[in-house]
Scaffold this active site. Structure first.
Site, PDB file in Angstrom:
ATOM      1  N   LYS A  62       4.617  -1.729  -0.298  1.00  0.00           N
ATOM      2  CA  LYS A  62       3.757  -0.816   0.471  1.00  0.00           C
ATOM      3  C   LYS A  62       2.510  -1.554   0.938  1.00  0.00           C
ATOM      4  CE  LYS A  62       1.770   3.870   0.033  1.00  0.00           C
ATOM      5  NZ  LYS A  62       1.630   5.042  -0.857  1.00  0.00           N
TER       6      LYS A  62
ATOM      7  N   SER B 194       3.040   9.519   1.013  1.00  0.00           N
ATOM      8  CA  SER B 194       2.613   8.484   1.927  1.00  0.00           C
ATOM      9  C   SER B 194       3.486   7.224   1.896  1.00  0.00           C
ATOM     10  CB  SER B 194       1.171   8.090   1.605  1.00  0.00           C
ATOM     11  OG  SER B 194       1.087   7.527   0.311  1.00  0.00           O
TER      12      SER B 194
ATOM     13  N   SER C  53       3.182  10.687  -3.705  1.00  0.00           N
ATOM     14  CA  SER C  53       3.557   9.772  -2.615  1.00  0.00           C
ATOM     15  C   SER C  53       4.723   8.841  -2.878  1.00  0.00           C
ATOM     16  CB  SER C  53       2.346   8.935  -2.205  1.00  0.00           C
ATOM     17  OG  SER C  53       1.594   9.668  -1.284  1.00  0.00           O
TER      18      SER C  53
END
Ligand code: GLN
Length: 472
Positions: free
Chosen positions: A80, A155, A179
């Site tokens: 990420k 997210s 997330s």
């Protein structure tokens, strides 16, 4: 041709060990898929093709020389975009950090590196991890590989999509309020949010420090377990990190386990989710576990409590992005104007909104009414979990109220968007571990089921998850 769909960490390591395949071949198969699909899906913001190739070659050489493969030798990972990899851009999905280069490796990156992992690239995300759909990224949304008209969740939407499109065997995400778990649910993969403190946050760009945790997104529960075992442990660079206390983890997993089915308000829960829950409970029952109904009356305050504590911490954590210290600068007439111009143009709408909300709940006049009170409610929620975990070993509940929704469906209604987190935020507020596992009810878009366990009892999540996965 490698069957990427059915590849797991264990299988890959076994094949590499037996000389059936090289780390380079595995890497090339993933890179080819990324090339084919990323243009449309936008799971990756950047791929590290040459470095990844060099790294895979190096691993192959070591194995050829007779070295035993390590736990993750040659396993391709997606990372990420809020986790620092030295020398690489790390933008947290934000324009303000578009040109920021990480100056050191996050602790999880160091650990993965020494376990043999290969990094494929950095994945798209909601700006500073604020969102539930990856639509707040400054670099365009990620699409759900299972249905390109729908969001992948957020997210960590880029990470979930990377795994779901077979663009990585494993992805690393962060979970502040759901997330990792919610995008895992939307994309049909496994997502683990570990116990707060079990994985170092050093080198993770902070969103809300008392809630953030790093964790894996994988195809199977066993893979999540393997990666978690690499990531976990005390790190002197993160004072909140710790070893799992043995007095807790040494307890036997006596069978049957007591599973608490959480009673919740099912208005707004869609049919696939309700069916998946019912089906899973029936399976867990048939597997011989004791099923009980449990209540957490304070849970209805979890979401409002989260949406006070989280922006408060966001406003403090994002204060450092002022045009002076990092990345983007838009100059004004004086220093104050520099700050205002830079932050006004560098942050997206959602980030600005949360910074303002956070500053408000922390302001002298409102602190007691909002932030102070939310802190008390949080402590009470934690106590409620402690109480429930005297009666049950795990809690089962949906991961999200719906399956993946369409683009734009919730962007104009923040309350609807925030409601996606209704089942996930409580684990972050309490600090307990939770896992989302794809439900198994056949065709259609997937819905995740979520297990929560007491602090440091990831072993319970893995046991239940593996049993559920292998249920025939
Ligand atoms: N969707 C939640 C939010 O917008 C959770 C985000 C997260 O876990 N990073 O805050």
């Amino acid at each position: 041709m490698i069957d990427l769909k059915n590849l797991s960490i264990k299988k890959a390591i076994g094949m590499i060990h037996d000389g059936d395949i090289s780390a380079r071949e595995i890497l090339l198969a993933y890179q080819e898929n990324i090339k084919k699909k990323n243009g449309e899906v936008n799971a990756y913001l950047e791929t590290f093709n040459e470095e990844a190739f060099a790294r895979a070659e190096e691993i192959d050489k070591q194995i050829l020389a007779g070295d035993e493969p390590k736990v993750l030798s040659g396993i391709p990972f997606a990372i990420k975009d809020n986790i620092l990899i030295k020398g690489k851009t790390c933008s947290a999905g934000s324009k303000i950090l578009e040109n920021y280069t990480a100056t050191y490796d996050a602790s999880v990156i160091k650990k993965l590196r020494s376990a043999g992992a290969v990094f494929l690239g950095r994945t798209n995300m909601d700006e500073f991890a604020m969102g539930s759909s990856t639509e707040t990224s400054a670099f365009g949304p990620t699409k759900n590989p299972l249905d390109l008209e729908r969001v992948p969740g957020g997210s960590s939407g880029g990470s979930a999509a990377a795994v779901a499109m077979d663009g990585a065997l494993v992805a690393i995400g962060s979970d502040t309020g759901g997330s990792i778990r919610q995008p895992a649910s939307f994309c049909g993969v496994v997502g683990l949010k570990p116990t707060y403190g079990s994985v170092s946050r050093y080198g993770l760009m902070a969103m809300a420090s008392s809630l953030d945790q790093i964790g894996p997104l994988t195809k199977t529960v066993e893979d999540a377990e393997i990666v978690f075992n690499v990531l976990k442990g005390r790190d002197e660079n993160d004072s909140t990190s710790m070893e799992s206390p043995e007095r807790i983890t040494k307890k036997d997993l006596q069978k049957p386990l007591r599973i608490g089915v959480l009673k919740y308000d099912d208005s707004g829960i869609d049919e696939t989710v309700a069916k998946t829950m019912k089906d899973t409970i029936a399976k867990m029952d048939k597997l011989g576990h004791e099923i009980k109904e449990v209540e957490l009356p304070l849970l209805k305050y979890a979401l409002p409590c989260y949406y006070i504590i989280m922006p408060a911490e966001v406003s403090a954590n994002l204060a450092r992005f002022d045009g002076v210290r990092y990345g983007f600068l838009k100059q004004g007439e004086n220093l104050l104007e520099d700050y205002m111009e830079t932050r006004g143009a560098g942050f997206g709408r959602e980030a600005r909104k949360r910074v303002m909300l956070g500053a408000y709940v922390l302001s002298a006049g409102y602190y007691d009414a909002y932030y102070g009170k939310a802190g008390k409610v949080r402590a009470m929620i934690k106590k409620e979990f402690q109480k429930v975990f005297k009666d049950v070993d795990a809690i089962i509940l949906p991961t999200a109220p719906t399956v993946a929704f369409k683009f734009g469906e919730k962007t104009n209604d923040p309350i609807q968007m925030y409601l996606s987190d209704v089942f996930t935020v409580s684990a972050n507020l309490a600090g307990i571990p939770a896992i989302s596992i794809p439900g198994r009810i056949g065709e259609g878009l997937p819905a995740g089921i979520q297990f929560m366990a007491p602090w440091f009892r990831e072993d319970i999540l893995f046991k239940l998850g593996k049993e559920y996965e292998s249920y025939e």
